[in-house]
Design an enzyme around this catalytic site. Structure first.
Site, PDB file in Angstrom:
ATOM      1  N   TYR A  97      -9.386  -3.297  -5.248  1.00 40.21           N
ATOM      2  CA  TYR A  97      -9.396  -2.314  -4.158  1.00 40.21           C
ATOM      3  C   TYR A  97     -10.843  -2.003  -3.799  1.00 40.21           C
ATOM      4  CZ  TYR A  97      -7.296   0.939  -0.968  1.00 40.21           C
ATOM      5  OH  TYR A  97      -6.903   1.569   0.191  1.00 40.21           O
TER       6      TYR A  97
ATOM      7  N   ARG B 218      -8.666   1.113  11.501  1.00 41.60           N
ATOM      8  CA  ARG B 218      -9.761   1.822  10.831  1.00 41.60           C
ATOM      9  C   ARG B 218      -9.732   1.469   9.345  1.00 41.60           C
ATOM     10  NH1 ARG B 218     -11.309   5.352   7.486  1.00 41.60           N
ATOM     11  NH2 ARG B 218      -9.163   5.617   6.773  1.00 41.60           N
TER      12      ARG B 218
ATOM     13  N   LYS C  27      -3.367  -1.438  -2.185  1.00 43.18           N
ATOM     14  CA  LYS C  27      -2.812  -0.107  -2.449  1.00 43.18           C
ATOM     15  C   LYS C  27      -1.556  -0.209  -3.306  1.00 43.18           C
ATOM     16  CE  LYS C  27      -4.144   3.978  -0.736  1.00 43.18           C
ATOM     17  NZ  LYS C  27      -5.457   4.400  -0.276  1.00 43.18           N
TER      18      LYS C  27
ATOM     19  N   GLU D 213      -1.411   3.918   6.387  1.00 46.97           N
ATOM     20  CA  GLU D 213      -2.710   3.602   5.787  1.00 46.97           C
ATOM     21  C   GLU D 213      -3.686   3.081   6.837  1.00 46.97           C
ATOM     22  OE1 GLU D 213      -5.458   3.451   2.777  1.00 46.97           O
ATOM     23  OE2 GLU D 213      -3.410   4.202   2.621  1.00 46.97           O
ATOM     24  N   ASP D 214      -4.853   3.682   6.901  1.00 53.40           N
ATOM     25  CA  ASP D 214      -5.976   3.217   7.723  1.00 53.40           C
ATOM     26  C   ASP D 214      -5.629   3.066   9.202  1.00 53.40           C
ATOM     27  OD1 ASP D 214      -7.710   3.354   5.670  1.00 53.40           O
ATOM     28  OD2 ASP D 214      -7.872   1.213   5.302  1.00 53.40           O
TER      29      ASP D 214
ATOM     30  N   ASP E 269      -4.712   8.595   3.852  1.00 50.70           N
ATOM     31  CA  ASP E 269      -6.073   8.897   4.304  1.00 50.70           C
ATOM     32  C   ASP E 269      -6.240  10.386   4.584  1.00 50.70           C
ATOM     33  OD1 ASP E 269      -6.880   6.068   4.460  1.00 50.70           O
ATOM     34  OD2 ASP E 269      -5.429   6.003   6.085  1.00 50.70           O
TER      35      ASP E 269
ATOM     36  N   ASN F 153     -16.466   5.434   1.943  1.00 53.14           N
ATOM     37  CA  ASN F 153     -16.370   4.064   1.445  1.00 53.14           C
ATOM     38  C   ASN F 153     -16.786   3.108   2.560  1.00 53.14           C
ATOM     39  OD1 ASN F 153     -15.280   4.267  -1.255  1.00 53.14           O
ATOM     40  ND2 ASN F 153     -13.420   5.068  -0.319  1.00 53.14           N
TER      41      ASN F 153
END
Length: 564
Positions: free
Chosen positions: A102, A155, A173, A244-245, A268, A417
């Site tokens: 990850y 993103r 994940k 996610e993202d 997130d 990150n």
């Protein structure tokens, strides 16, 4: 080991097809009788190995890799061949390998996805196939999916639009759901929604494997996502869906639209908030202070930062502050400066977090003037500084020294990150605060030497939270994820902190303890779900048994052959 794990598994597959099934393949660990029963004789080397021997060989091969990306590719190849061996290897080397499977390495893997692609994993649902989503979901061979992680890749970490390369995030994940939370890999499914890409490097890359088209947006995008959600509900009505993202323009609206329609959450926004609040609660407990006594400044006012802020406000209210009092303790700074109510460009989710300009009269400046970070630090005098900006170096020496000048032991959390985008390194923060600051980062960092002290650095990693949430939801059969459940997870995490339980160490537990931490979080989440009527009430004994029964270990089971 559970009673189920001790019983033989009846398998209808045989020969080469069995060896090509990652969930069932044992490789060289198939016994003599299994090789006979499943037509595997001659397909494997003669020697029969234990999983311990296989793990030792795999680790020695891992150590031959030259770069982190090579190590990532190697681990993914094992995962695509033998999932039990993959997770056994992770179990034995979790702290070493978590940054490989990850963050931060997964970011590079997403960027290089089309170049390093080996074989299929998960589902790719593209916009041109929008009328066939039900058929696509039916093609998934896993019928008992309990957790889906989905991204549209707009993103990815701090790297932006990665097209279908974002699939690396759901895969990584879900690997952590299993490695940290004991969720069987048989229950997990990664999904990428391919709505095109606005990344010119990908559109012009002849090796790019996704839909070569600019991103779909607006009503077309919303309709496509809704088609996916409704199809998911038909295929797996009790699934836990993790967003996610997604870009901030879509992340919060999608969560608000679907949070009461199915069991879902956005890691997130909500997972990041829960682990941040857990970290903050642990720091407060260690210092003998209340969360409601803290003043918090954020650098970065996107959906993640605002999500953390809202959960901190909720936690402050639980300690007795009213909402207005709590909001006055939160200062959000973005590229335009401090968010204030006279700004015309605030996003919907930012309005409630904007400070009233009239309350800042003593700070100087005229109506409409920007209030930069350093000015906010000088005037607000925060005790906590949180970075979610994705911009390297925003926590300058001047900023950190100003923070430290009015708070002996501030909590500083540069959460961006990957590592290249962190607001300041732990070494810098501790040097500028004479080793006094409590530090938690979003990416992994080695312990820092300050004088004769070696200071461990807590990684404020969502992996402390989301695996326990998943385990708790599955064990309790919860039908929603609520803010109360997330707060319960944060409190459970804080109670596991070494500086709380032992009075020393990092702000968060060691990653080596994360499986036990996940169990504690699962208990707290499940009990809160029951208290809120989102799951059927059971005794503590029944609940604990359900958590243990759903906690998967990477061990081989004996196989018996059966017909289809």
């Amino acid at each position: 080991m559970t009673e189920t794990a001790k019983r033989p598994l009846y398998v209808p597959h045989a020969g080469p097809s069995l060896l090509e099934m990652p969930l069932l393949n044992k490789g060289s660990a198939f016994s003599t009788q299994e090789r006979i029963d499943f037509n595997l004789q001659g397909l494997l080397p003669h020697n029969i190995e234990t999983i311990e021997e296989q793990t030792e060989r795999a680790y020695s091969q891992y150590n031959l890799c030259n770069t982190d990306l090579d190590r990532h590719i190697f681990l993914r190849s094992i995962q695509d061949n033998n999932e039990t061996l993959f997770f056994r290897l992770l179990e034995e080397h979790l702290e070493e390998m978590m940054p490989i499977i990850y963050t931060p390495t997964v970011g590079q893997a997403c960027q290089e996805f089309s170049k390093i692609y080996r074989t299929h994993r998960g589902l790719f649902i593209s916009y041109p196939d929008r009328e066939r989503i039900d058929d696509i979901l039916r093609s998934a061979t896993k019928n008992n999916v309990k957790i889906v992680v989905v991204t549209d890749s707009e993103r990815i970490l701090g790297l932006g639009d990665q097209g279908i390369g974002g699939m690396g995030i759901p895969i990584g994940k879900l690997s952590l759901y299993t490695a940290c939370g004991g969720i069987s890999p048989a229950y997990t499914l990664p999904v990428v929604l391919d709505v095109g890409t606005n990344n010119p490097d990908l559109l012009n890359d002849p090796m790019y494997m996704g839909w070569r088209h600019e991103r779909v947006s607006g009503a077309q995008y919303e309709e496509f996502v809704d088609l996916f959600i409704q199809a998911i509900k038909r295929r797996w009505p009790n699934v836990l869906l993790q967003f996610e993202d997604f870009a901030q323009t879509n992340a919060m609206p999608l969560l608000e639209r679907y949070k009461d329609e199915l069991c879902c959450f956005n890691d997130d926004i909500q997972g990041t908030a829960a682990v941040a609040v857990g970290t903050l609660l642990a720091a407060c407990k260690a210092k003998g202070e209340k969360l409601s006594e803290q003043t918090v400044t954020f650098v970065g006012a996107g959906s993640a930062g605002c999500g953390i802020a809202e959960q901190i406000i909720a936690a402050m209210q639980l300690e007795g502050l009213d909402e207005a009092q709590a909001r006055r303790r939160i200062f959000m700074v973005d590229r335009w400066g401090l968010l204030t109510d006279d700004m015309s460009n605030l996003l919907d989710f930012q309005h409630r977090l904007a400070q009233k300009r009239a309350d800042l009269g003593a700070w100087g400046g005229q109506q409409g003037d920007d209030l930069a970070l350093l000015e906010v630090i000088r005037n607000a005098r925060p005790t906590v500084l949180i970075g979610v900006s994705g911009q390297r170096g925003l926590f300058s020496e001047e900023v950190i020294r100003e923070l430290h000048s009015h708070c002996k032991q501030p909590l500083v959390m540069p959460l961006s990150n990957p590592t290249s985008r962190v607001e300041a390194t732990p070494q810098e923060i501790l040097n500028w605060t004479d080793g006094q600051a409590l530090v938690a980062t979003g990416s992994p960092f080695q312990p820092v030497q300050v004088g004769d002290k070696r200071i461990p650095i807590a990684q404020c990693n969502n992996a402390y939270i989301f695996p326990g949430i998943g385990l708790g939801v599955i064990a309790a059969r919860a039908n929603r994820v609520t803010e109360g459940m997330l707060m319960a997870a944060a409190n459970a995490l804080a109670n596991c902190s070494p500086i709380v339980t032992r009075g020393e160490g990092a702000v968060l537990p060691a990653l080596g303890d994360i499986r036990e931490v996940s169990k504690r979080i699962a208990v707290a989440v499940a009990k809160q779900a029951q208290a809120e009527g989102k799951a059927l009430h059971t005794s503590d004994e029944v609940l604990n048994d359900a958590i243990e029964a759903n906690f998967w270990f990477p061990r081989y089971r004996a196989y018996r052959r059966t017909s289809f």
